[in-house]
Design an enzyme around this catalytic site. Structure first.
Site, PDB file in Angstrom:
ATOM      1  N   VAL A 254      22.593 -34.063  12.971  1.00  0.00           N
ATOM      2  CA  VAL A 254      23.865 -34.409  12.302  1.00  0.00           C
ATOM      3  C   VAL A 254      24.846 -35.096  13.240  1.00  0.00           C
ATOM      4  O   VAL A 254      25.880 -35.592  12.792  1.00  0.00           O
ATOM      5  CB  VAL A 254      24.562 -33.184  11.645  1.00  0.00           C
ATOM      6  CG1 VAL A 254      23.703 -32.585  10.554  1.00  0.00           C
ATOM      7  CG2 VAL A 254      24.989 -32.161  12.664  1.00  0.00           C
ATOM      8  N   LYS A 255      24.561 -35.142  14.532  1.00  0.00           N
ATOM      9  CA  LYS A 255      25.492 -35.740  15.496  1.00  0.00           C
ATOM     10  C   LYS A 255      25.318 -37.269  15.507  1.00  0.00           C
ATOM     11  O   LYS A 255      24.511 -37.814  14.767  1.00  0.00           O
ATOM     12  CB  LYS A 255      25.281 -35.125  16.882  1.00  0.00           C
ATOM     13  CG  LYS A 255      25.383 -33.584  16.892  1.00  0.00           C
ATOM     14  CD  LYS A 255      26.797 -33.087  16.643  1.00  0.00           C
ATOM     15  CE  LYS A 255      26.888 -31.613  16.303  1.00  0.00           C
ATOM     16  NZ  LYS A 255      26.508 -30.682  17.339  1.00  0.00           N
ATOM     17  N   HIS A 256      26.055 -37.961  16.405  1.00  0.00           N
ATOM     18  CA  HIS A 256      26.077 -39.434  16.362  1.00  0.00           C
ATOM     19  C   HIS A 256      24.733 -40.067  16.659  1.00  0.00           C
ATOM     20  O   HIS A 256      24.432 -41.136  16.153  1.00  0.00           O
ATOM     21  CB  HIS A 256      27.128 -39.982  17.323  1.00  0.00           C
ATOM     22  CG  HIS A 256      28.522 -39.735  16.868  1.00  0.00           C
ATOM     23  ND1 HIS A 256      29.183 -38.568  17.132  1.00  0.00           N
ATOM     24  CD2 HIS A 256      29.364 -40.489  16.141  1.00  0.00           C
ATOM     25  CE1 HIS A 256      30.391 -38.631  16.593  1.00  0.00           C
ATOM     26  NE2 HIS A 256      30.530 -39.778  15.978  1.00  0.00           N
TER      27      HIS A 256
END
Ligand SMILES: *Cc1c(COP(=O)(O)O)cnc(C)c1O
Length: 401
Positions: free
Chosen positions: A195-197
């Site tokens: 879910v992170k960049h």
């Protein structure tokens, strides 16, 4: 009158749930991973250093140390600072539990400092109030993707001999007055969860300008072995020494190849996240009972999350009812986070209680994260806005009637 809400039996905006976050993986990423699988080194090989160097270049840091998760990165940072029993580390309560857990892994004591209620970022005045000679470090969390007030935090930390750590897991690509997250604190921690960049499946990184911290962290992720296999080969010797209690926190070449390939696309993804945020902000200007968090001046937001605050005075509903109504419409809203000090682990082990961080506790009752990821289509964004308008107008009308 208003359209019947899906939760009351009406037709939902979407048939399938739109998640709040999700990775973007293309053929180039797959190719990069496959080429490592066909090579000799699947771990401790050349892709690790290549990814670290590219990541350091991206954020503008001198050193980057890769590890197997953001949690491992936080633990490695605490170990490099020598946090141990009797040491205190100041952390905010509005974060993922790993921020505070990393202190506990090392036998230290997390001290929860309250947040600014409008940004949910660590409040420097609260840090000043709680810092003591036992404070080894202050860990600031760049909540949702905007950097904390590091100028103020750095001054306070320096005056009390504490080290400043950034939990920048939300903030890859964020900037404060032109300086990127990754250069704003002494140690800066990132996560590569999907879910992170950017994602490596699981993974993490610590950036620093200190060669000494970097060296300690490289050892800690590899059992605190003094010589790595490259040096041993060069010396033609098999000997090595274990100088401390380290872990196997290494990130594999397979993962680093994926990370390196993902990194080349992050700037474009950040633009997309900012574009989605602009649309949300424009829509929120006319939606009753839902307001965005405040932006700090001079900050370029990385929008890991887009968080709204539900106003229970304006809507005839608690946040949980808005959450349920939006979920029923097919919008995968989420809550980031339950304050860490209210989890049973902290209540039982450290005696933390409601009332310890009143601003964080009040805010946590009102926050809701809207879907936010680079792969969202314009249609996805429209669906989120349509569902918010539908739900908030219906709930606001109940207050009027
Ligand atoms: C994701 C995250 C972590 C933990 O990272 P993992 O890679 O999941 O271990 C820590 N802190 C914050 C603020 C995060 O968002």
């Amino acid at each position: 009158m208003h359209e019947r809400l899906a939760i009351d039996g009406g037709a939902p905006i979407r048939d399938t749930l739109l998640p709040y976050g999700r990775q973007v993986i293309d053929e180039a990423d797959i190719e990069a991973v496959v080429s490592v699988l066909r090579s000799v080194w699947v771990t401790t090989g050349p892709m690790v250093e290549a990814f670290e160097r590219a990541f350091a270049g991206f954020v503008g840091a001198e050193h980057a140390v890769s590890v197997s998760s953001g949690t491992a990165a936080l633990h490695t940072a605490m170990a490099a600072l020598g946090v141990g029993p009797g040491d205190e580390v100041i952390v905010p309560p509005i974060t993922f539990a790993a921020t505070a857990n990393a202190v506990v892994f090392q036998g230290g004591t997390p001290v929860f400092a309250d947040v600014d209620p409008d940004t949910l970022l660590l409040d420097p005045a609260e840090v000043e109030r709680l810092i003591t000679p036992r404070t080894r470090a202050v860990v600031a969390v760049d909540y949702a993707g905007q950097p904390c007030d590091y100028a103020a935090l750095r001054q306070i930390a320096a005056r009390h001999g504490a080290v400043l750590v950034a939990d920048a897991c939300h903030a890859l690509g964020a900037e404060d007055r032109g300086r990127r997250a990754g250069t704003l604190a002494d140690l800066n921690v990132f996560s590569f969860h999907p879910v992170k960049h950017l994602t490596t499946g699981e993974g993490g990184m610590i950036t620093t300008s200190s060669a000494e911290y970097a060296e300690r962290m490289r050892r800690f992720r590899n059992h605190c072995i003094t010589r790595d296999h490259h040096e041993r080969t060069a010396h033609g010797a098999w000997r090595y020494e274990i100088t401390g209690l380290g872990w196997n926190y290494r990130l594999t070449d397979i993962q680093c190849a994926l990370g390196g390939s993902q990194l080349t696309k992050v700037d474009g993804w950040l633009q997309r996240r900012r574009e989605i945020a602009r649309r949300y902000l424009a829509a929120l200007a006319t939606i009753p009972g839902a307001e965005p968090l405040r932006h700090r001046d001079g900050v370029l937001h990385a929008y890991h999350l887009f968080v709204i605050r539900v106003d229970p005075g304006c809507l005839d509903a608690h946040r949980d009812a808005v959450f349920a109504a939006l979920r029923a419409e097919g919008i995968g809203v989420n809550v980031h986070y339950e304050p860490v000090h209210l989890h049973p682990l902290y209540r039982e082990r450290f005696g933390t209680r409601p009332g310890l961080c009143p601003k964080a506790e009040a805010a946590a009752e009102r926050i809701l994260s809207l879907p936010m990821f680079a792969g969202m289509s314009d249609r996805d964004v429209q669906d989120v806005i349509a569902a918010l308008e539908k739900v908030c107008h219906a709930l606001a009308a109940r207050v009027m009637s």
